[in-house]
Write an enzyme that holds these catalytic residues in place. Structure first.
Site, short mmCIF file in Angstrom:
data_model
loop_
_atom_site.label_atom_id
_atom_site.label_comp_id
_atom_site.label_asym_id
_atom_site.label_seq_id
_atom_site.Cartn_x
_atom_site.Cartn_y
_atom_site.Cartn_z
CE1 TYR A 136 42.78 33.38 33.90
CE2 TYR A 136 41.76 35.44 33.18
CZ TYR A 136 41.86 34.33 34.03
OH TYR A 136 41.22 34.21 34.90
CD GLU A 194 35.23 39.12 35.39
OE1 GLU A 194 34.50 38.25 35.17
OE2 GLU A 194 36.51 39.16 35.52
#
Ligand code: BES
Ligand code: ZN
Length: 623
Positions: A396, A310
């Site tokens: 991803y 994050e």
């Protein structure tokens, strides 16, 4: 030249699929080429009893097309009370608007008809209790049990369910907000949260850096703050905050490592907000305030790569943003790569390699279920599809793998500065895969043209699957796990004799994933007696263990499994167990029962996923 032009015309005429425009965002009704929001001012009341946000949104506009009069916005389940417009600080005057019928995926297009190109538009509105981007929790669903809680999750296209705006990552704007709550409730946003704010029910926020709508975020509840460093800290319920500060104490070091690789952190503070366990994701990179699931507080820092992830979005995603969701790998692939670099720098190459291997095993398993045309990084427009249906592992893991390939071919001494300059030169911009490829050609390949071939580049971008020449990460620690697992599976060594004392979560995950698809229930009893998987507090282990118990018909695990499914709302952790359950009629009945109990506590995103799975299984069994 003319022959080339003719050829192009012919190509476009005969092959429309190849000539599709990749610049537009097919998931938004907005027309950012005609007019753009440059600033948003919110004034909202948080009403827990009505499960509603109500107030006004004031949009400041930049007009790009002089003939344009309409302002088209995205909304979903909003009730619009009025729309007004003005220039400068003159009087607001009412203007006409029309809310189109609701589209299941994209919501309702809001068309505001303006007599001229006003500088500002103000919309008075309220959200629906079912807003897809908000979750409202009764006090009983929080750790403290006394105060209600609410939070938003805007990515990918849920901001429109709580703010009328241009809900596309291609538009960036600054924002301010005034938020009113009951006096004992603390409110936070993806903005300049003040660690020392007085809790009085009236809060103001400012986000001076331009962001995209999917990064709009709000949360309110019994939240307190504890610092990790001068610029980083944790917001959480009082019962959770100390555990979280301990688990995530390396956050400042993570910021420093990332700065040393990719340039200064440009958002001032970096705080973590620990949500209740119903949060549907692991983490969400809301600017200045990442939203984090409590399921990564494992007690041994073994799942902190989520924080690295994050945080990494503060460069890849929040600073340099995919202009549309088909280019999501520019956010998530880059971030997964940077995450791994942070983990390597802080916890060593062994751990970073284990994490790469585990995620790539996930990718390899997913590939079988992903249609070939969706296995590419350079995706065609996905008109009519829900961006959340996009299977994540290509963006991803294939994305990160491509960057690791470039890193190895060009060497870190060239690749690290290259990536840093991608972030620097595109800071606060929304970008496309074409732009990245052009930058890659001019800034990296041109300086060392023999490092990769054109065919290799094209294969990474436009071919399905993983190129045979992709770098292979091997983990010696996993080789040891393979040996231990085999000794147990072949009954050479009993569970209690296995050498697992030094294992981390990564090794346990790898161990479980490598077991046969099902085992005799007595064999699971043996594992459970020694390792106590059933009832584990570690979500990554539970995610793999419970499906195995289902496939193996180890029914004794059911009560703990049911508790897990009811308590946790993080989709990634619980969906594999639901998926295993619906394979049999008895399991489907059990899953439906659990879901009925769990539903009041689930986030709308999680409910939607479970409901879709149950409906599909029921339809299949009815045939
Ligand atoms: N931005 C994503 C979460 C997301 C993606 C929300 C797409 C909605 C649509 C976030 O950064 C993320 O990737 N979270 C992962 C964590 C991770 C370590 C891979 C998650 O939630 O599991
Ligand atoms: Zn991410």
């Amino acid at each position: 030249m003319r022959r080339l032009a003719l050829l192009l015309v012919l190509l476009t005429a005969t092959l429309p699929a190849l000539a599709q425009d990749r610049r537009a965002d097919e998931h938004s009704y907005a027309q950012p080429d005609k007019v753009r929001i440059t600033d948003l001012g919110l004034d909202l009341q948080v009403d827990f009893a009505k499960r509603q946000l109500a107030g006004t949104a004031t949009l400041t506009l930049a007009w790009a097309d002089e003939d344009q009069r309409d302002l088209v916005l995205d909304t979903r389940d909003l009730s619009i009370a009025s729309v007004e417009a003005r220039n400068g600080s003159r009087k607001w005057r009412a203007v006409d608007f029309e809310l189109a019928p609701r589209d299941e995926r994209f919501g309702s297009k809001l068309t505001i008809t303006l007599p001229r190109q006003y500088e500002q538009v103000r919309i008075a509105y309220a959200t629906s209790p079912q807003a897809s981007g908000l979750q409202w929790l009764a006090p009983t669903m929080t750790a403290g049990g006394k105060t209600p809680f609410m939070f938003s999750q805007s990515q990918a296209i849920h901001a429109r369910s709580w703010v009328p705006l241009q809900d596309t990552p291609s538009v960036r704007y600054t924002y301010t907000a005034r938020v009113r709550t009951p006096a004992d409730v603390m409110a936070l946003m993806s903005a300049d949260n003040d660690p020392a704010a007085a809790r009085d029910g009236d809060y103001t926020f400012r986000m001076p850096q331009p962001i995209s709508s999917y990064l709009m975020a709000i949360a309110a509840g019994d939240l307190v703050f504890k610092p990790i460093s001068a610029r980083a800290g944790v917001w959480a319920e009082p019962a959770t905050v100390d555990k979280a500060v301990k688990e995530f104490e390396d956050t400042e070091k993570m910021i420093e490592v990332t700065e040393s690789l990719y340039g200064p952190y440009r958002w001032e503070r970096y705080d973590l907000l620990i949500l209740p366990p119903s949060f549907p994701f692991g983490g969400m990179e809301n600017p200045r305030l990442s939203f984090i699931t409590p399921t990564v507080i494992a007690g041994d820092k073994s799942l902190v790569s989520l924080i690295a992830h994050e945080l990494a979005h503060s460069w890849s995603g929040n600073l340099v943003t995919n202009a549309s969701w088909k280019d999501m790998w520019l956010n998530e692939g880059f971030t997964s790569y940077v995450e791994n670099r942070i983990v390597e720098a802080l916890y060593g190459k062994e751990r970073a390699d284990m994490e790469f291997v585990n995620s790539r095993n996930g990718l390899k398993a997913d590939l079988a279920d992903i249609p070939a045309e969706q296995q590419v990084l350079m995706l065609p427009p996905r008109t009519g599809s829900d961006p959340e249906d996009a299977l994540g592992s290509i963006a991803y893991d294939k994305g990160a793998w491509f960057l690791q390939f470039l890193e190895q071919r060009f060497g870190r001494e060239a690749f690290d500065p290259f990536l840093r300059s991608w972030f620097d030169t595109h800071a606060f911009q929304s970008v496309s895969t074409e732009q990245f490829v052009a930058f890659l050609r001019s800034e990296l390949i041109a300086k060392n043209p023999s490092a990769i071939t054109e065919a290799e580049l094209t294969e990474w971008l436009s071919s399905p699957g993983i190129p045979a020449f992709a770098p292979q990460t091997v983990s010696p620690r996993f080789a040891a796990v393979d040996a231990v697992r085999e000794a147990w599976v072949k009954r050479r060594t009993a569970a209690r004799e296995l050498k697992t004392a030094e294992w981390t979560t990564q090794e346990w995950v790898y161990f479980l994933e490598g077991l046969p698809a099902s085992l005799d229930p007595e064999r699971l009893v043996e594992l459970d007696q020694v390792f106590r998987f059933t009832g584990t507090a570690n979500g990554e282990i539970a995610q793999r263990w419970y499906p195995l118990t289902v496939r193996s018909e180890y029914f004794e695990a059911r009560p703990a499994m049911s508790l897990f499914l009811r308590k946790i709302g993080r989709r990634k952790l619980i969906m594999p167990t639901y998926e295993a359950l619906v394979q049999t009629a008895d399991g489907l009945a059990f899953a439906s029962q659990i879901y009925l109990m769990a539903k009041p506590g689930y986030h709308p995103i999680t409910s939607a996923s479970v409901e879709a799975l149950l409906a599909k299984a029921k339809a299949a069994s009815a045939q």
